[in-house]
Design a protein around this motif. Structure first.
Motif, PDB file in Angstrom:
ATOM      1  N   ARG A  61       0.815  -1.034  -0.042  1.00  0.00           N
ATOM      2  CA  ARG A  61      -0.085  -0.105   0.026  1.00  0.00           C
ATOM      3  C   ARG A  61       0.686   1.306  -0.025  1.00  0.00           C
ATOM      4  O   ARG A  61       0.433   2.290  -0.841  1.00  0.00           O
ATOM      5  CB  ARG A  61      -0.830   0.126   1.223  1.00  0.00           C
ATOM      6  N   GLU A  62       1.916   1.271   0.700  1.00  0.00           N
ATOM      7  CA  GLU A  62       2.711   2.208   1.128  1.00  0.00           C
ATOM      8  C   GLU A  62       3.518   2.692  -0.306  1.00  0.00           C
ATOM      9  O   GLU A  62       3.604   4.072  -0.867  1.00  0.00           O
ATOM     10  CB  GLU A  62       3.770   2.351   2.096  1.00  0.00           C
ATOM     11  N   LEU A  63       4.132   1.692  -0.974  1.00  0.00           N
ATOM     12  CA  LEU A  63       4.770   1.868  -2.260  1.00  0.00           C
ATOM     13  C   LEU A  63       3.683   2.300  -3.392  1.00  0.00           C
ATOM     14  O   LEU A  63       4.108   3.194  -4.295  1.00  0.00           O
ATOM     15  CB  LEU A  63       5.325   0.340  -2.778  1.00  0.00           C
ATOM     16  N   GLN A  64       2.693   1.553  -3.186  1.00  0.00           N
ATOM     17  CA  GLN A  64       1.700   2.269  -4.355  1.00  0.00           C
ATOM     18  C   GLN A  64       1.472   3.644  -3.996  1.00  0.00           C
ATOM     19  O   GLN A  64       1.189   4.389  -5.293  1.00  0.00           O
ATOM     20  CB  GLN A  64       0.185   1.471  -4.210  1.00  0.00           C
ATOM     21  N   ALA A  65       1.016   4.014  -2.850  1.00  0.00           N
ATOM     22  CA  ALA A  65       0.865   5.390  -2.674  1.00  0.00           C
ATOM     23  C   ALA A  65       2.089   6.301  -3.162  1.00  0.00           C
ATOM     24  O   ALA A  65       1.854   7.664  -3.748  1.00  0.00           O
ATOM     25  CB  ALA A  65       0.640   5.974  -1.081  1.00  0.00           C
ATOM     26  N   ASP A  66       3.383   6.048  -2.978  1.00  0.00           N
ATOM     27  CA  ASP A  66       4.511   6.586  -3.533  1.00  0.00           C
ATOM     28  C   ASP A  66       4.366   6.878  -5.088  1.00  0.00           C
ATOM     29  O   ASP A  66       4.706   7.781  -5.606  1.00  0.00           O
ATOM     30  CB  ASP A  66       5.749   5.879  -2.916  1.00  0.00           C
ATOM     31  N   ALA A 125      12.440  15.458  -4.077  1.00  0.00           N
ATOM     32  CA  ALA A 125      11.298  14.630  -3.713  1.00  0.00           C
ATOM     33  C   ALA A 125      12.066  13.128  -3.419  1.00  0.00           C
ATOM     34  O   ALA A 125      11.672  12.609  -2.485  1.00  0.00           O
ATOM     35  CB  ALA A 125      10.346  14.704  -4.560  1.00  0.00           C
ATOM     36  N   LEU A 126      12.849  12.867  -4.384  1.00  0.00           N
ATOM     37  CA  LEU A 126      13.591  11.423  -4.230  1.00  0.00           C
ATOM     38  C   LEU A 126      14.243  11.255  -2.918  1.00  0.00           C
ATOM     39  O   LEU A 126      14.459   9.978  -2.349  1.00  0.00           O
ATOM     40  CB  LEU A 126      14.601  11.191  -5.502  1.00  0.00           C
ATOM     41  N   ASN A 127      14.981  12.633  -2.285  1.00  0.00           N
ATOM     42  CA  ASN A 127      15.696  12.464  -1.235  1.00  0.00           C
ATOM     43  C   ASN A 127      14.745  12.247  -0.133  1.00  0.00           C
ATOM     44  O   ASN A 127      14.894  11.398   0.695  1.00  0.00           O
ATOM     45  CB  ASN A 127      16.293  13.777  -1.095  1.00  0.00           C
ATOM     46  N   ALA A 128      13.395  12.627  -0.267  1.00  0.00           N
ATOM     47  CA  ALA A 128      12.394  12.493   0.918  1.00  0.00           C
ATOM     48  C   ALA A 128      12.037  11.142   0.730  1.00  0.00           C
ATOM     49  O   ALA A 128      12.080  10.541   2.092  1.00  0.00           O
ATOM     50  CB  ALA A 128      11.150  13.386   0.629  1.00  0.00           C
ATOM     51  N   GLY A 173      12.782   5.463   4.023  1.00  0.00           N
ATOM     52  CA  GLY A 173      12.648   4.116   3.814  1.00  0.00           C
ATOM     53  C   GLY A 173      12.993   3.308   5.102  1.00  0.00           C
ATOM     54  O   GLY A 173      13.566   3.935   6.112  1.00  0.00           O
ATOM     55  N   ASP A 174      12.075   2.193   5.347  1.00  0.00           N
ATOM     56  CA  ASP A 174      12.389   1.488   6.626  1.00  0.00           C
ATOM     57  C   ASP A 174      13.841   1.015   7.068  1.00  0.00           C
ATOM     58  O   ASP A 174      14.220   1.367   8.258  1.00  0.00           O
ATOM     59  CB  ASP A 174      11.709   0.343   6.533  1.00  0.00           C
ATOM     60  N   GLN A 231      11.850   5.065  -3.528  1.00  0.00           N
ATOM     61  CA  GLN A 231      12.223   5.868  -4.645  1.00  0.00           C
ATOM     62  C   GLN A 231      11.958   5.559  -6.085  1.00  0.00           C
ATOM     63  O   GLN A 231      11.371   5.956  -6.974  1.00  0.00           O
ATOM     64  CB  GLN A 231      14.014   6.275  -4.485  1.00  0.00           C
ATOM     65  N   ARG A 232      12.322   4.035  -6.321  1.00  0.00           N
ATOM     66  CA  ARG A 232      11.794   3.411  -7.385  1.00  0.00           C
ATOM     67  C   ARG A 232      10.489   3.456  -7.816  1.00  0.00           C
ATOM     68  O   ARG A 232      10.145   3.744  -8.864  1.00  0.00           O
ATOM     69  CB  ARG A 232      12.350   1.996  -7.387  1.00  0.00           C
ATOM     70  N   TRP A 233       9.563   3.152  -6.733  1.00  0.00           N
ATOM     71  CA  TRP A 233       8.157   3.370  -7.232  1.00  0.00           C
ATOM     72  C   TRP A 233       7.508   4.722  -7.580  1.00  0.00           C
ATOM     73  O   TRP A 233       6.685   4.990  -8.229  1.00  0.00           O
ATOM     74  CB  TRP A 233       7.305   2.489  -6.063  1.00  0.00           C
ATOM     75  N   PHE A 234       8.250   5.665  -6.662  1.00  0.00           N
ATOM     76  CA  PHE A 234       8.066   7.296  -7.009  1.00  0.00           C
ATOM     77  C   PHE A 234       8.386   7.347  -8.612  1.00  0.00           C
ATOM     78  O   PHE A 234       7.496   8.123  -9.295  1.00  0.00           O
ATOM     79  CB  PHE A 234       8.784   8.368  -6.109  1.00  0.00           C
ATOM     80  N   GLU A 235       9.596   7.065  -8.903  1.00  0.00           N
ATOM     81  CA  GLU A 235       9.925   7.119 -10.309  1.00  0.00           C
ATOM     82  C   GLU A 235       8.978   6.354 -11.410  1.00  0.00           C
ATOM     83  O   GLU A 235       8.889   6.895 -12.434  1.00  0.00           O
ATOM     84  CB  GLU A 235      11.540   6.702 -10.523  1.00  0.00           C
ATOM     85  N   THR A 236       8.751   5.219 -10.775  1.00  0.00           N
ATOM     86  CA  THR A 236       7.784   4.570 -11.792  1.00  0.00           C
ATOM     87  C   THR A 236       6.440   5.322 -12.039  1.00  0.00           C
ATOM     88  O   THR A 236       6.161   5.382 -13.126  1.00  0.00           O
ATOM     89  CB  THR A 236       7.425   3.272 -10.972  1.00  0.00           C
TER      90      THR A 236
END
Length: 290
Positions: free
Chosen positions: A194-199, A232-235, A240-241, A266-271
């Motif tokens: 869920r969290e990665l999808q929200a990213d 944003a990627l830095n955030a 990350g856990d 970072q990867r899912w944000f970029e996706t």
């Protein structure tokens, strides 16, 4: 990320609520199991021990408009207006992506206020409360991010945080949260997915943010620079856990993860940024491939 100075943002429905607006005694309500507290999103814990304070009086349910938040220039100058203006662009984006979309309420927290999901303050961080369909953000939280976790927390990073919470709203109103309930912790857990999808949803909006316009056809936002994307990627990396576990002096333990590693976030944000919201299906991916 910069708002166009002449963009009209006065039509936002964000409201300010908290101790500065109306003071009332009260304790902390129990936090709902599916409330997505952002610093619990970051760490799984309340950070009051790190930043001091906590408890005390919280504001009543009385709310007021965000004052002097009419133009993009206002949004560029103040965090509260930036978030309120960002809500306009986010709602417009999701209205175009999702049939039957309904906007969440955005509450700008002044010190502390109650919600059905617990007390909202800069110590709990921004969060989405599903029963209320409401996003809570205390803008002073971003200063704490810079001080405690070395995140730059610039304007686009702030809107990434807001867009992430809007992603949870989308999950709620489309039934994703209900269809994929909590099933424990770990790198393949529903919580991490869920969290990665929200990213990813946040990244999809950032990739499309220049397409949202005010009533006069003026784009709300200018195209983000590479430095702003890096911010944003830095955030995403900071929250990350694995990074949080390292910063707290502990060993990296993937089985305790609730939100994903720095690399995953970072990867899912970029996706999402590169491929749009339709690329954000994190639930059909086999274990170990997230």
């Amino acid at each position: 990320m910069t708002f166009n100075d002449n963009a009209s943002v006065g039509g936002n429905t964000a409201r300010r609520r908290g101790r500065g607006a109306a003071v009332a005694g009260g304790g902390i309500a129990g936090i709902g199991a599916i409330a997505v507290l952002l610093f619990q999103l970051f760490t799984g814990t309340d950070i009051s021990g790190l930043v001091g304070g906590g408890g005390g009086e919280v504001g009543s349910g009385e709310s007021t408009e965000i004052a002097q938040c009419q133009t993009g220039e206002d949004a560029n100058e103040r965090d509260d207006c930036r978030l309120a203006a960002g809500s306009l662009a986010l709602d417009q984006y999701w209205e175009g992506q999702l049939q039957g979309y309904r906007a969440p309420q955005l509450i700008i927290v002044d010190v502390a206020t109650q919600s059905q999901c617990g007390t909202a303050s800069n110590q709990t961080g921004p969060f989405y409360c599903p029963p209320e369909e409401t996003v809570y953000v205390d803008p002073t939280f971003f200063a704490l991010l810079r001080q405690q976790f070395d995140a730059t927390a610039g304007p686009l990073a702030q809107l990434y945080v807001l867009a992430h919470e809007y992603g949870h709203h989308v999950q709620n109103i489309t039934g994703i949260i209900q269809d994929h309930p909590d099933n424990g912790t770990g790198p393949d857990s529903n919580g991490v997915r869920r969290e990665l999808q929200a990213d990813c949803f946040a990244g999809a909006w950032v990739g499309d943010m220049t397409e949202q316009v005010d009533e006069n056809g003026v784009p709300f936002l200018e195209a983000p620079t590479q430095q702003q994307i890096a911010d944003a990627l830095n955030a995403a990396q900071t929250v990350g856990d694995d990074h949080i576990q390292q910063e707290s002096g502990g060993a990296v333990n993937p089985e305790s993860w609730t939100h994903g590693s720095s690399e995953q976030r970072q990867r899912w944000f970029e996706t999402g940024y590169r491929n749009g919201a339709e690329a954000c299906e994190t639930f059909g991916i086999p274990g170990g491939s997230l």
